[in-house]
Design an enzyme around this catalytic site. Sequence first.
Site, PDB file in Angstrom:
ATOM      1  CE1 TYR A  42      -3.903  -2.817   0.663  1.00 14.37           C
ATOM      2  CE2 TYR A  42      -4.035  -0.940   2.309  1.00 14.37           C
ATOM      3  CZ  TYR A  42      -4.521  -2.713   1.530  1.00 14.37           C
ATOM      4  OH  TYR A  42      -5.383  -3.222   1.240  1.00 14.37           O
ATOM      5  N   GLY A  43       2.286   1.124   0.401  1.00 17.48           N
ATOM      6  CA  GLY A  43       3.085   2.013   0.694  1.00 17.48           C
ATOM      7  C   GLY A  43       3.775   3.295  -0.335  1.00 17.48           C
ATOM      8  CB  CYS A  73      -1.969  -1.243   7.285  1.00 23.43           C
ATOM      9  SG  CYS A  73      -0.786  -0.544   5.654  1.00 23.43           S
ATOM     10  CG  ASN A  74       2.197   2.837  10.376  1.00 23.98           C
ATOM     11  OD1 ASN A  74       2.706   3.947  11.995  1.00 23.98           O
ATOM     12  ND2 ASN A  74       2.362   1.411  10.906  1.00 23.98           N
ATOM     13  CD  GLU A 152       6.752  -8.329   3.090  1.00 24.86           C
ATOM     14  OE1 GLU A 152       6.520  -9.598   1.609  1.00 24.86           O
ATOM     15  OE2 GLU A 152       6.149  -8.132   3.542  1.00 24.86           O
ATOM     16  CB  THR A 185       3.409  -3.314   9.319  1.00 22.58           C
ATOM     17  OG1 THR A 185       3.580  -3.016   7.837  1.00 22.58           O
ATOM     18  CG2 THR A 185       2.037  -3.011   9.852  1.00 22.58           C
ATOM     19  CG  HIS A 186       7.502  -5.051   6.356  1.00 23.75           C
ATOM     20  ND1 HIS A 186       6.190  -4.348   6.514  1.00 23.75           N
ATOM     21  CD2 HIS A 186       6.980  -5.707   5.848  1.00 23.75           C
ATOM     22  CE1 HIS A 186       5.909  -5.074   5.695  1.00 23.75           C
ATOM     23  NE2 HIS A 186       6.092  -6.225   4.956  1.00 23.75           N
TER      24      HIS A 186
HETATM   25  N1  DGL Z   1       1.303  -2.169   6.195  1.00 21.00           N
HETATM   26  C1  DGL Z   1       2.222  -1.160   5.398  1.00 21.00           C
HETATM   27  C2  DGL Z   1       2.576  -0.116   6.987  1.00 21.00           C
HETATM   28  O1  DGL Z   1       2.384  -0.253   7.864  1.00 21.00           O
HETATM   29  C3  DGL Z   1       3.669  -1.024   4.895  1.00 21.00           C
HETATM   30  C4  DGL Z   1       4.201  -2.665   4.021  1.00 21.00           C
HETATM   31  C5  DGL Z   1       2.742  -1.624   2.755  1.00 21.00           C
HETATM   32  O2  DGL Z   1       3.783  -0.573   1.464  1.00 21.00           O
HETATM   33  O3  DGL Z   1       1.891  -2.051   2.553  1.00 21.00           O
HETATM   34  O4  DGL Z   1       2.331   1.005   6.097  1.00 21.00           O
END
Ligand code: DGL
Length: 264
Positions: A42-43, A73-74, A152, A185-186
Amino acid sequence: MNANPIGVFDSGLGGLTVVREIRRELPRESIVYFGDLAHLPYGTKSGAQIQRFSLESTEFLIQKGIKALVIACNSSSSAAFHLVRKRFSIPVLSVIEPAVEESLGMSAAGKIGVIGTAATIESGVYEVALRRKNPRIQVFVQSCPLFVPLVEEGWLDGGVTERVIEKYLTPLAHKGIDTLILGCTHYPILAAEIHSFFGPRVRLVDSARPTVRRLASLLQEKKLLYEGKRKPKFEIFTSDLPRNFRLVGERFLGEKLPPIKVVR
Ligand code: DGL
């Protein structure tokens, strides 16, 4: 209603860091997790796209009968939290406010760094939330897009990872921050390396713990905590299953993954 599960969604499996914390802190609660792996990451996407995916993920979890939702998810929390909260009547939590509060409590110098995906950093949500609570705070932000693929891939230390960390975080070190919000999250998976780059002067904020603390008090306040003796259920659904999902998922969850159901 109390026995219904807590819903958690993320763009992928990174949000399992929040699930890990829920399982530790609220062991009686059932959990339904949705990882939108078909649309990961998503980022790097636009706010409008992230909003659409976030609404779809929430719809899916609502159909599973969730009593509360955590947007783990942020990037989604940045782009879609207000929209999701407006659209659905259950309690909805983002990971941003809890991390903001935690960091303000930790920073003595009033100089806070925030790292996240491009979507999160460009949205400006962290700066707005930090300054709303304390207008005198100095905020320094940096997007670190390469951290997600490094995690990942399982490259958690070693030369390449150290170089990437140094490249992204040197500007923040020069600003003299004393607290750093890991706004993705990562990133907690890279915490040891990030910590050794900055040294003990900079304290790291991982949103999972404060978010789950807030979830616990919200459930208590709304009388939604499950206090029975039934064995909790833990289900994971995803919109796709990439080749290395087990390895990546277990790294975030810290235990063996239950069977994953793929929904299209
Ligand atoms: N889950 C996304 C976040 O916390 C990180 C991975 C993504 O870019 O989707 O922003």
